[in-house]
Scaffold this active site. Sequence first.
Site, mmCIF file in Angstrom:
data_model
loop_
_atom_site.group_PDB
_atom_site.id
_atom_site.type_symbol
_atom_site.label_atom_id
_atom_site.label_comp_id
_atom_site.label_asym_id
_atom_site.label_seq_id
_atom_site.Cartn_x
_atom_site.Cartn_y
_atom_site.Cartn_z
ATOM 1 N N GLU A 72 0.884 -1.272 -0.073
ATOM 2 C CA GLU A 72 0.013 -0.088 0.076
ATOM 3 C C GLU A 72 0.981 1.441 -0.003
ATOM 4 O OE1 GLU A 72 -3.051 0.125 -0.608
ATOM 5 O OE2 GLU A 72 -3.505 -2.209 -0.112
ATOM 6 N N CYS A 84 -7.605 -1.955 8.318
ATOM 7 C CA CYS A 84 -6.099 -2.169 7.668
ATOM 8 C C CYS A 84 -5.513 -0.681 7.516
ATOM 9 C CB CYS A 84 -6.347 -2.896 6.369
ATOM 10 S SG CYS A 84 -6.391 -4.706 6.753
ATOM 11 N N HIS A 107 -1.547 -5.828 1.530
ATOM 12 C CA HIS A 107 -2.511 -6.499 1.608
ATOM 13 C C HIS A 107 -2.262 -7.758 0.615
ATOM 14 C CE1 HIS A 107 -5.807 -3.509 2.733
ATOM 15 N NE2 HIS A 107 -5.973 -4.480 3.334
HETATM 16 N N1 PCA Z 1 -8.373 -7.134 6.305
HETATM 17 C C1 PCA Z 1 -9.226 -5.896 6.628
HETATM 18 C C2 PCA Z 1 -9.112 -5.763 8.094
HETATM 19 C C3 PCA Z 1 -8.302 -6.811 8.683
HETATM 20 C C4 PCA Z 1 -7.916 -7.558 7.477
HETATM 21 O O1 PCA Z 1 -7.041 -8.636 7.380
HETATM 22 C C5 PCA Z 1 -8.822 -4.586 5.796
HETATM 23 O O2 PCA Z 1 -8.605 -5.016 4.781
HETATM 24 O O3 PCA Z 1 -9.271 -3.525 6.464
#
Ligand code: PCA
Length: 195
Positions: free
Chosen positions: A79, A142, A164
Amino acid sequence: MKKLLITGFEPFGGEVINPSMEAVDLLLPNINGYVLTKLCVPVIYGEAARQVIREAERIGAAVILCIGQAGGRNAITPELVGINLRNASIPDHAMYMPKDEPIEIGGDVAYFSSLPVRKMAEAIASAGIPARVSYSAGAYVCNDLLYSLLAHFNGSKTRVGFIHVPYSKEQNKEPSMELGDIVKALTVAIENIDL
Ligand code: PCA
């Protein structure tokens, strides 16, 4: 040795596992001259960042790398940015479901990751695993964690980033990725985490 705090999330959204934590658990204890400390964090606005900040300060982390599941994505996505926004389509694990609220009232609109996200994404792709830079971590927990860490450590020597990952095959949802490939991608990311 330099300290790297790496975190995954607990399962959420009806899933039994979270591939972020499954992959973190399988990483080697030392990568690229860093000794890894692993932490599982709750899917709770605010609380996730509090726990990560506490652990990072306890161990004296030089780098914090947080991992989360992004269902629907077909690639590993470092990200680029955390934004000052909370918006949820499902409640967090404290039953909080904000709608277009700031994380920090009066806080900066956004912070860029202090990790070399482009270099990391390219290195993962070169290792044969689908990867690309992401320009939005969403507005759920996240992004809350990424923004809060970048705000807290802004101007300090501690560098912060977020990756991610897709569903893993075990979750029987598509698109998905082999857990082993997620582990390899995170390893390559850490091998390329220095500026
Ligand atoms: N993904 C979520 C919150 C926890 C996770 O593993 C997100 O992308 O916000």
